[in-house]
Write an enzyme that holds these catalytic residues in place. Structure first.
Site, short mmCIF file in Angstrom:
data_model
loop_
_atom_site.label_atom_id
_atom_site.label_comp_id
_atom_site.label_asym_id
_atom_site.label_seq_id
_atom_site.Cartn_x
_atom_site.Cartn_y
_atom_site.Cartn_z
N GLU A 1 -9.27 6.02 7.24
CA GLU A 1 -8.00 6.41 7.03
C GLU A 1 -7.64 7.51 6.22
O GLU A 1 -6.52 8.23 6.89
CB GLU A 1 -7.18 5.36 6.28
CG GLU A 1 -7.35 3.88 7.08
CD GLU A 1 -7.19 2.62 6.22
OE1 GLU A 1 -7.87 2.30 5.32
OE2 GLU A 1 -6.13 2.11 6.24
N ARG B 1 0.82 -1.09 0.21
CA ARG B 1 -0.19 -0.04 -0.05
C ARG B 1 1.00 1.26 0.03
O ARG B 1 0.38 2.19 -0.46
CB ARG B 1 -1.04 -0.01 1.04
CG ARG B 1 -2.02 1.06 1.06
CD ARG B 1 -3.22 0.82 1.94
NE ARG B 1 -4.26 0.15 1.48
CZ ARG B 1 -5.25 0.52 0.97
NH1 ARG B 1 -5.51 1.72 0.78
NH2 ARG B 1 -6.21 -0.35 0.40
#
Lengths: 485, 774
Positions: free
Chosen positions: B715, B312
């Site tokens: 997030e 990621r």
């Protein structure tokens, strides 16, 4: 003989069971004995505030004093004769307290685990302030960590809780509570003993001296606020034979203004000493507002901070710079010594067996005095200093008559920068002429690197603080990234 | 018009939170005969275990048992992805603080005292502690992930300007206020029920079954709520749940294991710290032409989720910018430190922060405002809109968000004012930075993008709702309840939100990747729609209308001017033997990723935001204060704007904490020394920017077919905090009087002051060289 500890909760006198050990914290007592699980354990060291409760007693004026404290490092026995309020006590059935209602309305809780602590810190504030102002509200919440909200809604709740005024359901009961508390006053020393050990709370300095003389040497602890001693139990799992609590010794709770100096009893909390500290110097008071948190200052004492001998205790450099002396007392009598002579080595002090710190006396700075006190830490609030610098110069016609430069975090004990002091004395205090003294700090100190700061930063920051003080004195203006008060 | 979704409804537990009646694991009524567990932790960093002696611990009155890994009845490996993570140390300890022995005793003080009486003999082995050491010794947990487009090396070589450098970005402790806790109770047939503070009940269930050597049906895991998670209870909860379960089965008594804060911070993984190495080629306008980047994350001793975290980071190293020729490599470094894990943003923040830093470096090199360089490189809408993993961005709203925030924050005027202030202020300097966020929504491990729900309508019209999402404060329970209430046209007080349990909805994914409401909301909506379809038939018959004419709203079913209450319809359905229960399932459509070739569409959509943060620095000490922050964040059409605002504000402060004051510090023996809030500092109320202006983007529905066109929000806002760190870099440059500065994260007062000093020295050296004509 063992006596029960008594305190008031929910309008009733609670008698602590005789088997409750002398090291049990209020948090453990609430959660495991009373099964009141609203108060949470977040850290067990007084740094997160999730366990915050409010303790009330009658102040010198007879009125109730409500104080937010950390239940995780407060021993049950310290509640003796006081009233306890926890998060479980605030709502009246389904009706939330104004503090709680405000937190709901502002979306002040997310995961909710820190929330009981915030509610109690706000409750303590609500009980002691007529309305909210941003700066004192942030002081009140500096000891409460929230990882979810980012705090904005909680600060908003602190204002909103006054929407319905200040009279909550507890206000009409205060007279009755005061009466109840006076009924709990003790005629004799509290002695609560179990097979594990004793909790002793003498009432006079003589009683204390006699006790310390009588107790066998070994694992006996002197307890003032418990903000350090509490951790010996919760973190180091130590069990002393006896805990001798200084919080009920009448003489140690006094503050005496002698005119040119102020004498502060060793058992006086930072909160109670605050006004006197402010009288000594506003810079000292500003620093004390960053020492620990509201909860810590409501428990912790100047005397305890001195006696534990920590190299990074925030008050010591300030006290040394201001020229403080200590009164040490024992059964044999008492004597005074300059504070800086008290610290012998890392965590080692001049305190003899059977002896206790009775008071600290600080000279009021004169009109030619210039005082600067600076605390450096990673976080502004409730952090242990990387460096604490306290400067006290007496200037006559711009020339340094005397200089006291004291530092914390630069050596194994709080210490003065003797070489730099010598270089400053007799010189003009200007940004150019200060440089030799700045440079010689590198000879005064060889700081260490640890998790709080590197040696390089400690030395550079110490030097820059002396420069900063010089610029501030020369210009008469303070330089700070912090918001103006 | 909706009546329940899109409304700022309070968190369902709020009244209980403030009253202290919301129960967490340690608050649950204690079952008869409960034992308390404690752990003995490794006192070495990397060593063979020669001998474990628990005799002194067992001799302490009140101690019932002590176990090591040899007492695990089943398979002791509790790794979530790649094998190699024993429940208790096996043969060797791999980091300082690794649990070796678990004790059960009649009370907690006894258990903890006993743990300190365990004696272990060790034989030390060499330890690798740092990322640089790991790279040098080629110590990796997993093979690297690479993304590549074009020929970055050639593009850099040809570019008019080039820069290269290293950047260190520190890790972060989750510091959830509730530490890890599990309560295991044995039941008949060797079954066990474990109440656990976890974001991933299904995985905890699977791993308990594995260590017990039992099928999954023998294990039930329940989580009503957590006192914070942030990724720290995605995989990390399992170890303690497994230990509690093994102890419970061994002693045939309930066992609770709740960690002390210091133990929690020592044993559990954190946000990965990263070392980023970059080389970038660009033109005179600051447009990136070629970009070579290596992102090395410290995984610690075991793989855990490190592979996906580093992936990621690589996926988000484009930040919001078009990178024509690019090569990005992610390294999973193996070290003898705690095994790092998921943390809000999951590697994305580290990748994004790196490239935002590089953009800032380009701007300073060209003597331009970093804002101009950001705009020059921003992804386009129709051109320059393909990521380095070849996903075409079709929903880009960043150009609009930049315009809106530039106006609302008054950026340009303040930029000038700050420059003027800095010119006149010798000891205090200001800094300002404006940075974007583009965050990909979906688990990059495609199969995890699935969810289930169970909706039960009772014949009195009340509804019980269960789904795989776990509640850690982020409000997934209330959001999904809003979806179900909206679907049935009933008010929220008809709905009982229940604890997440593996025996109600099986095989769920972790509540992670911001996807909790997206996935579980859709699954619950599906179940509710199915029941509503059945109710429409019943109601149609009651009201004399066709089922498709029945409208569910205001707690009623209505058609043709007539109506029946929802309760009446439910009761009628029961009388007519129509099922009132349904399970719903959802799998995110249209996503795929070919890891071998670094190509695909790993993300269903992107969430966007922009932030401008201003800071004031004391140049004597490096201390600073954030004076103002303007945030603008995209939640699509928010399911609950009050909850989402809380996520945005909280995420930003957490991001700011990560990059400024939160410092993890290991000593030279590999011991974590910042393992308590006394020494690990997260932001307090005073660290909130003095002037804090936060807005949700309004009127922009998610083009992707998400639940009520909302967007995930957990997030993405964390990365708005990057603006605070780069504002500090801006102030450091002003303080040093040079444009070339280096500022690692976290930018503590110490790093800020030392950065100023270093930049001044560099500037002086350059000036001296120039004066000398070299």
């Amino acid at each position: 003989m063992s006596e029960p500890v008594r305190f008031v909760s929910r309008g009733q006198v609670v008698t602590v069971a005789p088997d409750v050990p002398h090291t049990m914290t209020v948090l453990e007592y609430l959660r495991s004995r009373l099964r009141r699980t609203g108060s949470k354990e977040g850290c067990a060291e007084g740094d997160c505030g999730a366990c915050t409760v409010v303790v009330a007693d009658a102040g010198p004026d007879g009125r109730l004093r409500h104080r937010a404290v950390n239940a995780c490092i407060l021993f049950v026995h310290q509640l003796d004769g006081k009233a306890l309020f926890t998060v479980d006590d605030l709502a009246d059935g389904e009706t939330l307290h104004p503090v709680q209602q405000a937190m709901v309305e502002t979306h002040g809780s997310q995961c909710g685990f820190c929330t009981p602590g915030f509610v109690m810190s706000l409750f303590g504030y609500y009980k002691t302030h007529d309305k909210a102002d941003d700066s004192s509200l942030k002081d009140a919440l500096a000891g409460n960590l929230c990882r979810c909200t980012g705090y904005r809604p909680i600060l908003e709740a602190g204002e909103k809780m006054y929407d319905g005024g200040r009279d909550d359901r507890f206000a009409p009961q205060e007279a009755a509570l005061r009466k109840q508390l006076s009924g709990l006053a003790r005629e004799r020393m509290l002695d609560h003993s179990t097979p594990e050990g004793s909790f002793l709370a003498p009432r006079t300095a003589d009683e204390l001296a006699e006790l310390l003389h009588r107790l066998p040497a070994g694992e006996n602890w002197m307890l003032a606020g418990g903000t350090d001693v509490g951790l010996w139990v919760t973190k180091q799992h130590r069990v002393p034979r006896s805990i001798v609590y200084l919080g009920r010794v009448a003489e140690l709770q006094q503050i005496i203004d002698h005119g040119d100096r102020i004498e502060i009893g060793a058992g006086v909390t930072y909160t109670d000493a605050y006004q006197s500290i402010e009288k000594l110097h506003p810079a000292f008071a500003r620093m004390v507002r960053r020492l620990g948190s509201t909860q810590i200052r409501n428990s912790g004492t100047l005397g305890g901070n001195i006696a534990n001998g920590s190299p990074i205790g925030d008050s010591m450099p300030a006290l040394i710079a201001l020229g403080a002396t200590l009164k040490l007392q024992s059964k044999a009598g008492s004597h005074e010594m300059p504070l800086e002579d008290f610290f012998l080595a890392y965590r080692k002090t001049a305190l003899q067996p059977g002896e206790f710190v009775a008071s600290v006396t600080v000279q009021k700075p004169g009109k030619d005095s210039h005082v600067g006190i600076y605390k450096l830490s990673k976080r502004f609030d409730q952090d242990i200093s990387a460096v604490l610098a306290a400067f006290h110069l007496v200037l006559e016609d711009g020339v340094v008559k005397s200089a006291r430069l004291a530092f914390g975090g630069m050596a194994g004990t709080p210490a003065r920068a003797r070489k730099a002091e010598a270089l400053l004395t007799g010189q003009r205090f200007t940004p150019d002429e200060v440089e030799p003294a700045v440079a010689v700090l590198a000879q005064d100190f060889t700081p260490m690197s640890d998790m709080r700061a590197s040696a390089q930063y400690r030395l550079l920051a110490a030097q820059n603080l002396l420069r900063k003080f010089c610029v501030e004195v020369s210009s008469g203006k303070s330089i700070s990234a912090e918001a103006a008060e | 018009m909706t009546s329940v979704v899109h409304k700022p409804i309070k968190h369902d537990s709020a009244p209980k939170h403030v009253a202290g009646t919301a129960r967490y694991i340690d608050d649950l009524p204690e079952p008869e005969g409960l034992l308390h567990a404690a752990l003995y932790l490794s006192e070495r960093t990397h060593a063979k275990i020669l001998k474990v002696d628990v005799s002194a611990a067992l001799a302490l009155p009140g101690v019932i048992t002590a176990i090591t890994v040899d007492d695990v009845p089943g398979d002791p490996d509790i790794a979530p992805v790649v094998r190699g993570e024993p429940m208790l140390a096996q043969g060797a300890v791999e980091f300082h603080g690794q649990p070796v022995v678990a004790i059960a005793a009649i009370d907690l003080p006894t258990a903890r005292r006993a743990a300190r009486l365990v004696k272990v003999e060790y034989e030390d082995l060499p330890a690798i502690l740092s990322i640089t050491d790991a790279i040098e010794k080629q110590s990796f947990l997993l093979p690297p992930l690479g993304l590549k487009r074009g020929d970055a090396t050639a593009a850099i070589a040809k570019a008019p300007h080039r820069l290269k450098g290293d950047l260190n970005i520190g890790g972060q402790d989750h510091f959830y206020l509730e530490g890890q806790a599990s309560l295991a109770e044995p039941r008949e047939d060797g079954d066990v029920i474990v109440r656990c503070s976890t974001q991933h009940p299904s995985e905890v269930q699977k791993l308990i079954a594995r260590v017990l050597g039992a099928p999954m049906h023998a294990v039930t895991v329940e989580c009503r709520r957590m006192g914070g998670g942030f990724g720290g209870k995605e995989t990390q909860a399992a170890q303690f749940a497994c230990i509690a379960a093994v102890l419970a089965l061994k002693t045939a008594r309930p066992v609770k294991l709740r960690l002390d804060r210091d133990e929690d911070m020592i044993i559990t993984g954190k946000r990965h710290d990263f070392l980023s190495r970059y080389e970038v080629g660009f033109d005179a306008e600051g447009r990136i032409l070629g970009y070579e980047l290596t992102l090395a994350g410290r995984g610690g001793w075991a793989a855990d989720l490190t592979g996906a975290v580093v992936d990621r980071a690589v996926f988000h190293a484009d930040s919001s910018y078009w990178l024509p020729d690019v090569i990005i490599t992610g390294l999973c470094c193996k070290t003898n430190t705690v095994s790092n894990t998921a943390f809000r943003g999951f590697g994305g923040p580290q990748g994004m922060a790196t490239t935002e830093y590089v953009i800032d470096e380009i701007a300073r090199y060209l003597n331009r405002d970093p804002l101009e360089i950001r705009l020059a490189n921003l992804y386009g809408k129709d051109t320059n809109n393909v990521t380095p993993y070849f996903q075409t961005i079709t929903d880009n709203i960043l150009p609009e968000l930049f315009d809106e925030l530039l106006a609302s924050s008054d950026y340009k005027r303040r930029r000038q004012e700050i420059d003027t202030f800095n010119a006149q202020s010798p000891y205090l300097k200001k800094g300002l930075a404006l940075t974007p966020v583009k965050f990909g929504i979906s688990f990059t491990t495609t199969f995890l993008n699935q969810a289930g729900a169970l909706v039960l309508v009772y014949e009195d019209g009340s509804v019980q709702l269960n789904h795989g999402g776990t509640e850690m404060g982020q409000g997934v329970y209330i959001k999904v309840a809003q979806v179900v209430a909206e679907t049935f046209g009933i008010s929220l007080d008809h709905i009982r939100i229940t604890a997440t349990r593996t025996d109600k909805v099986p095989n769920t994914s972790a509540t992670a990747a911001s996807a909790g409401a997206d996935l579980n909301g859709k699954a619950a909506e599906t179940a509710a729609l199915e029941i509503r379809g059945r109710l429409a038939v019943v109601a149609g018959a009651m009201l004399g209308a066709a089922p498709d004419q029945v409208v569910f709203a205001n707690d009623c079913a209505s058609a043709g001017g007539k109506s029946a209450t929802f309760a009446e319809v439910a009761h009628k359905a029961w009388m007519e033997r129509v099922s009132l229960a349904a399970s719903g399932f959802y799998a995110t459509p249209d996503i795929h990723f070919d890891r071998a070739n670094g190509r695909g569409r790993p993300f269903y959509y992107f969430a966007y935001g922009v932030a401008a943060t201003e800071v004031l620095v004391d140049c004597f000490t490096g201390e600073y204060r954030f004076t103002r922050a303007d945030l603008l964040h995209d939640c699509g059409t928010s399911l609950n704007p009050a909850i989402d605002l809380g996520q945005v504000e909280g995420g930003y402060i957490q991001g700011l904490g990560w990059l400024t004051m939160e410092e993890l510090w290991w000593d030279d023996k590999g011991r974590l020394r910042t393992h308590a809030p006394s020494i690990y500092k997260i932001p307090t109320a005073r660290d909130l920017p003095e002037d804090f202006r936060v807005q949700l983007v309004s009127g922009r529905a998610n083009p992707a077919n998400t639940v009520f066109r909302s967007k995930a929000v957990g997030e993405p806002p964390l990365m708005l905090g990057i603006s605070g760190w780069l504002a500090l870099k801006d102030a450091v440059a002003a303080a040093a009087g040079t444009r070339q500065v280096h500022l690692d994260a976290p930018a503590t007062p110490e790093r800020v002051l030392l950065a100023i000093e270093a930049a001044k020295r560099t500037a002086t050296a350059v000036a001296t060289d120039m004066a000398a004509g070299t």
